[in-house]
Design a protein around this motif. Sequence first.
Motif, PDB file in Angstrom:
ATOM      1  N   PHE A  20       0.961  -1.171   0.105  1.00  0.00           N
ATOM      2  CA  PHE A  20      -0.010   0.037  -0.006  1.00  0.00           C
ATOM      3  C   PHE A  20       0.740   1.189   0.123  1.00  0.00           C
ATOM      4  N   ALA A  21       2.215   0.918   0.208  1.00  0.00           N
ATOM      5  CA  ALA A  21       3.003   2.357   0.380  1.00  0.00           C
ATOM      6  C   ALA A  21       3.510   2.746  -1.246  1.00  0.00           C
ATOM      7  N   GLU A  22       3.671   3.882  -1.394  1.00  0.00           N
ATOM      8  CA  GLU A  22       3.923   4.644  -2.677  1.00  0.00           C
ATOM      9  C   GLU A  22       5.312   5.159  -2.486  1.00  0.00           C
ATOM     10  N   ASP A  23       6.248   5.292  -3.324  1.00  0.00           N
ATOM     11  CA  ASP A  23       7.396   6.285  -3.048  1.00  0.00           C
ATOM     12  C   ASP A  23       7.202   7.628  -3.142  1.00  0.00           C
ATOM     13  N   LEU A  24       7.644   8.380  -2.345  1.00  0.00           N
ATOM     14  CA  LEU A  24       7.602   9.753  -2.341  1.00  0.00           C
ATOM     15  C   LEU A  24       8.843  10.409  -3.114  1.00  0.00           C
ATOM     16  N   GLU A  25       8.558  11.292  -3.854  1.00  0.00           N
ATOM     17  CA  GLU A  25       9.682  11.889  -4.968  1.00  0.00           C
ATOM     18  C   GLU A  25       9.456  13.397  -4.712  1.00  0.00           C
ATOM     19  N   PHE A  26      10.560  13.979  -4.437  1.00  0.00           N
ATOM     20  CA  PHE A  26      10.457  15.474  -4.557  1.00  0.00           C
ATOM     21  C   PHE A  26      11.970  15.946  -5.241  1.00  0.00           C
TER      22      PHE A  26
END
Length: 107
Positions: A20-26
């Motif tokens: 259920f987790a998504e990668d965080l990109e910034f």
Amino acid sequence: MKMRAAAALAATVLMATSAFAEDLEFLVVNDSSADLVEFNVSPASSDSWEGNLLRGGYVAPDYEIDVVIADGLTTCVYDIRGAFDDGSSAEDFGLNLCDLGEYVFTD
């Protein structure tokens, strides 16, 4: 270009994964006058900083890097810390990284 260790440094924190987790990109932007030599993020619920995502590299003033956090967590709220080669540091707490497109370090 003054970046070392990689032309396009992508920092990744790898821990347990979750379906259920998504990668965080910034984007991390160094708009300060010193080299960014350490960059840490930790879930806001943590009492300690995770490891240096720059892994021996640095981000020179007026440069930026893409950061990917793939820690398997479902939270969006993280704390950020940056340390600079002039001995200064900056910390910011309770940031929603799911909505944050970029984070800018300034003097």
